[in-house]
Design a protein around this motif. Structure first.
Motif, PDB file in Angstrom:
ATOM      1  N   ILE A  28      70.177  48.977  21.665  1.00 33.92           N
ATOM      2  CA  ILE A  28      70.912  50.209  21.958  1.00 33.92           C
ATOM      3  C   ILE A  28      70.340  51.485  21.341  1.00 33.92           C
ATOM      4  O   ILE A  28      70.452  52.561  21.945  1.00 33.92           O
ATOM      5  N   GLU A  29      69.724  51.414  20.164  1.00 29.52           N
ATOM      6  CA  GLU A  29      69.303  52.664  19.531  1.00 29.52           C
ATOM      7  C   GLU A  29      68.103  53.327  20.199  1.00 29.52           C
ATOM      8  O   GLU A  29      68.055  54.565  20.271  1.00 29.52           O
ATOM      9  N   PRO A  30      67.126  52.562  20.711  1.00 26.25           N
ATOM     10  CA  PRO A  30      66.076  53.249  21.463  1.00 26.25           C
ATOM     11  C   PRO A  30      66.631  53.987  22.686  1.00 26.25           C
ATOM     12  O   PRO A  30      66.202  55.114  22.980  1.00 26.25           O
ATOM     13  N   GLU A  31      67.585  53.388  23.361  1.00 25.41           N
ATOM     14  CA  GLU A  31      68.212  54.069  24.494  1.00 25.41           C
ATOM     15  C   GLU A  31      68.969  55.307  24.019  1.00 25.41           C
ATOM     16  O   GLU A  31      68.966  56.354  24.673  1.00 25.41           O
ATOM     17  N   GLY A  32      69.609  55.204  22.844  1.00 19.14           N
ATOM     18  CA  GLY A  32      70.276  56.374  22.280  1.00 19.14           C
ATOM     19  C   GLY A  32      69.297  57.495  22.000  1.00 19.14           C
ATOM     20  O   GLY A  32      69.595  58.677  22.253  1.00 19.14           O
ATOM     21  N   ALA A  33      68.117  57.160  21.498  1.00 19.02           N
ATOM     22  CA  ALA A  33      67.098  58.181  21.237  1.00 19.02           C
ATOM     23  C   ALA A  33      66.602  58.801  22.539  1.00 19.02           C
ATOM     24  O   ALA A  33      66.359  60.018  22.608  1.00 19.02           O
TER      25      ALA A  33
ATOM     26  N   MET B  63      61.822  55.168  18.293  1.00 23.23           N
ATOM     27  CA  MET B  63      62.985  54.515  17.697  1.00 23.23           C
ATOM     28  C   MET B  63      62.806  52.996  17.687  1.00 23.23           C
ATOM     29  O   MET B  63      63.157  52.319  16.709  1.00 23.23           O
ATOM     30  N   HIS B  64      62.227  52.458  18.746  1.00 23.18           N
ATOM     31  CA  HIS B  64      61.995  51.014  18.809  1.00 23.18           C
ATOM     32  C   HIS B  64      61.063  50.579  17.677  1.00 23.18           C
ATOM     33  O   HIS B  64      61.320  49.584  16.974  1.00 23.18           O
ATOM     34  N   VAL B  65      59.985  51.331  17.490  1.00 21.27           N
ATOM     35  CA  VAL B  65      59.034  51.026  16.410  1.00 21.27           C
ATOM     36  C   VAL B  65      59.719  51.147  15.047  1.00 21.27           C
ATOM     37  O   VAL B  65      59.525  50.303  14.156  1.00 21.27           O
ATOM     38  N   HIS B  66      60.505  52.190  14.870  1.00 22.60           N
ATOM     39  CA  HIS B  66      61.192  52.424  13.596  1.00 22.60           C
ATOM     40  C   HIS B  66      62.100  51.255  13.238  1.00 22.60           C
ATOM     41  O   HIS B  66      62.089  50.755  12.108  1.00 22.60           O
ATOM     42  N   ILE B  67      62.871  50.770  14.196  1.00 25.54           N
ATOM     43  CA  ILE B  67      63.805  49.679  13.914  1.00 25.54           C
ATOM     44  C   ILE B  67      63.052  48.373  13.668  1.00 25.54           C
ATOM     45  O   ILE B  67      63.398  47.604  12.769  1.00 25.54           O
ATOM     46  N   GLU B  68      62.007  48.131  14.445  1.00 28.37           N
ATOM     47  CA  GLU B  68      61.205  46.923  14.222  1.00 28.37           C
ATOM     48  C   GLU B  68      60.589  46.923  12.825  1.00 28.37           C
ATOM     49  O   GLU B  68      60.609  45.900  12.121  1.00 28.37           O
ATOM     50  N   ARG B  69      60.052  48.068  12.413  1.00 33.46           N
ATOM     51  CA  ARG B  69      59.418  48.138  11.097  1.00 33.46           C
ATOM     52  C   ARG B  69      60.441  48.048   9.972  1.00 33.46           C
ATOM     53  O   ARG B  69      60.164  47.446   8.924  1.00 33.46           O
ATOM     54  N   SER B  70      61.606  48.634  10.187  1.00 28.49           N
ATOM     55  CA  SER B  70      62.686  48.506   9.205  1.00 28.49           C
ATOM     56  C   SER B  70      63.067  47.043   9.025  1.00 28.49           C
ATOM     57  O   SER B  70      63.228  46.549   7.901  1.00 28.49           O
ATOM     58  N   ARG B  71      63.194  46.334  10.132  1.00 27.05           N
ATOM     59  CA  ARG B  71      63.503  44.901  10.079  1.00 27.05           C
ATOM     60  C   ARG B  71      62.423  44.152   9.301  1.00 27.05           C
ATOM     61  O   ARG B  71      62.728  43.347   8.410  1.00 27.05           O
TER      62      ARG B  71
ATOM     63  N   SER C 281      59.112  67.717  21.537  1.00 28.45           N
ATOM     64  CA  SER C 281      58.397  67.836  22.815  1.00 28.45           C
ATOM     65  C   SER C 281      59.286  67.526  24.013  1.00 28.45           C
ATOM     66  O   SER C 281      58.861  67.688  25.156  1.00 28.45           O
ATOM     67  N   GLY C 282      60.504  67.065  23.748  1.00 27.72           N
ATOM     68  CA  GLY C 282      61.407  66.724  24.841  1.00 27.72           C
ATOM     69  C   GLY C 282      60.968  65.498  25.615  1.00 27.72           C
ATOM     70  O   GLY C 282      61.344  65.330  26.784  1.00 27.72           O
ATOM     71  N   ASP C 283      60.216  64.617  24.971  1.00 27.48           N
ATOM     72  CA  ASP C 283      59.673  63.430  25.631  1.00 27.48           C
ATOM     73  C   ASP C 283      60.618  62.250  25.405  1.00 27.48           C
ATOM     74  O   ASP C 283      60.617  61.623  24.342  1.00 27.48           O
ATOM     75  N   ALA C 284      61.413  61.930  26.422  1.00 28.20           N
ATOM     76  CA  ALA C 284      62.427  60.891  26.290  1.00 28.20           C
ATOM     77  C   ALA C 284      61.814  59.512  26.063  1.00 28.20           C
ATOM     78  O   ALA C 284      62.313  58.722  25.253  1.00 28.20           O
ATOM     79  N   GLN C 285      60.720  59.221  26.762  1.00 33.80           N
ATOM     80  CA  GLN C 285      60.091  57.907  26.599  1.00 33.80           C
ATOM     81  C   GLN C 285      59.473  57.771  25.211  1.00 33.80           C
ATOM     82  O   GLN C 285      59.561  56.710  24.578  1.00 33.80           O
ATOM     83  N   ALA C 286      58.867  58.846  24.724  1.00 27.38           N
ATOM     84  CA  ALA C 286      58.289  58.807  23.380  1.00 27.38           C
ATOM     85  C   ALA C 286      59.382  58.613  22.332  1.00 27.38           C
ATOM     86  O   ALA C 286      59.181  57.910  21.327  1.00 27.38           O
ATOM     87  N   ALA C 287      60.554  59.212  22.548  1.00 25.79           N
ATOM     88  CA  ALA C 287      61.678  59.041  21.623  1.00 25.79           C
ATOM     89  C   ALA C 287      62.155  57.595  21.632  1.00 25.79           C
ATOM     90  O   ALA C 287      62.428  57.005  20.583  1.00 25.79           O
ATOM     91  N   TYR C 288      62.247  57.013  22.827  1.00 25.39           N
ATOM     92  CA  TYR C 288      62.628  55.605  22.962  1.00 25.39           C
ATOM     93  C   TYR C 288      61.651  54.723  22.183  1.00 25.39           C
ATOM     94  O   TYR C 288      62.053  53.862  21.391  1.00 25.39           O
ATOM     95  N   ASP C 289      60.357  54.958  22.408  1.00 25.49           N
ATOM     96  CA  ASP C 289      59.328  54.138  21.769  1.00 25.49           C
ATOM     97  C   ASP C 289      59.327  54.313  20.249  1.00 25.49           C
ATOM     98  O   ASP C 289      59.182  53.337  19.500  1.00 25.49           O
TER      99      ASP C 289
END
Length: 228
Positions: A100-105, A212-220, A202-210
């Motif tokens: 859910i959080e990458p989609e939120g980003a 956030m996904h990387v951030h959560i994976e690395r946090s885990r 930059s207003g890049d929605a896909q980059a924000a998704y990516d």
């Protein structure tokens, strides 16, 4: 540690809010740094003596911490620190966050305004600067709170209140930061937050998704060693 304001207020019968806040901060820092161990009892009378206050602000602070899931209250037993998460709980949470959080980003990037971006930039700056002079324990526990607010602000901008309320009510970030007390956790998180901010700028929605996904994976991955 003494809270002189409480003693001064006895003549008026009014206990200033700052006393409860000071007591809350003290107990919160102890919980986050594991000075109060997960599952340990929290005797109100002992805390009152240590902090040189009456039991009333201790009870008020513990009630707030109970709402945040950091302490539990049992009938006839009293308060204790919340138990540490199991590995299964941890893995379930991160599986949920990755859904859910990458989609939120992504949604936040689409909804971003200059004002919202400025607020996020300010939140990120607060995490990086800290509030010196403070000890390492206090700075770490403050970072946990600021990190929670940063992620909540992103979901607020995203506009999906179901997702936001679900994560907020779980007090996810406070429990995550209780797992491991290490500067690597904060430094790498700051770098990943910067990648998120770059996508939002930059207003890049896909980059924000990516990002956030990387951030959560690395946090885990950073915190998995807490279970080894």
């Amino acid at each position: 540690m003494a809270f002189a304001a409480e003693r001064e207020s006895k003549s008026t019968g009014i206990r200033p809010i700052s006393v409860v806040e000071g007591v809350y901060d003290s107990i919160y820092h102890r919980l986050m740094s594991l000075e109060i161990a997960p599952g340990a009892r929290i005797p109100i009378d002992v805390l009152a003596r240590e902090l040189n206050v009456s039991q009333t602000p201790i009870r008020e602070a513990l009630s707030r911490l109970e709402r945040e899931g950091l302490v539990h209250k049992a009938h006839l037993i009293g308060y204790s620190a919340a138990p540490q998460w199991t590995r299964k709980q941890f893995e379930d949470l991160y599986a949920f966050r990755l859904l859910i959080e990458p989609e939120g980003a992504r949604l936040a990037a689409q909804n971003m305004t200059p004002e919202a971006l400025q607020q996020l930039e300010s939140s990120a700056a607060d995490m990086g600067n800290g509030a010196p002079p403070v000890d390492r324990n206090t700075r770490y526990s403050r970072f946990a709170r600021a990190d929670a607010l940063f992620h909540d602000e992103i979901l607020k901008i995203a506009g999906n209140e179901v997702i936001r309320a679900t994560l907020f009510n779980q007090h996810v970030h406070l429990h995550i930061f209780r797992l491991m007390f290490h500067t690597r956790v904060t430094q790498e998180a700051l770098e990943e937050h910067e990648s998120l901010l770059a996508a939002f700028r930059s207003g890049d929605a896909q980059a924000a998704y990516d990002a956030m996904h990387v951030h959560i994976e690395r946090s885990r991955d950073r915190l998995l060693s807490a279970f080894e």
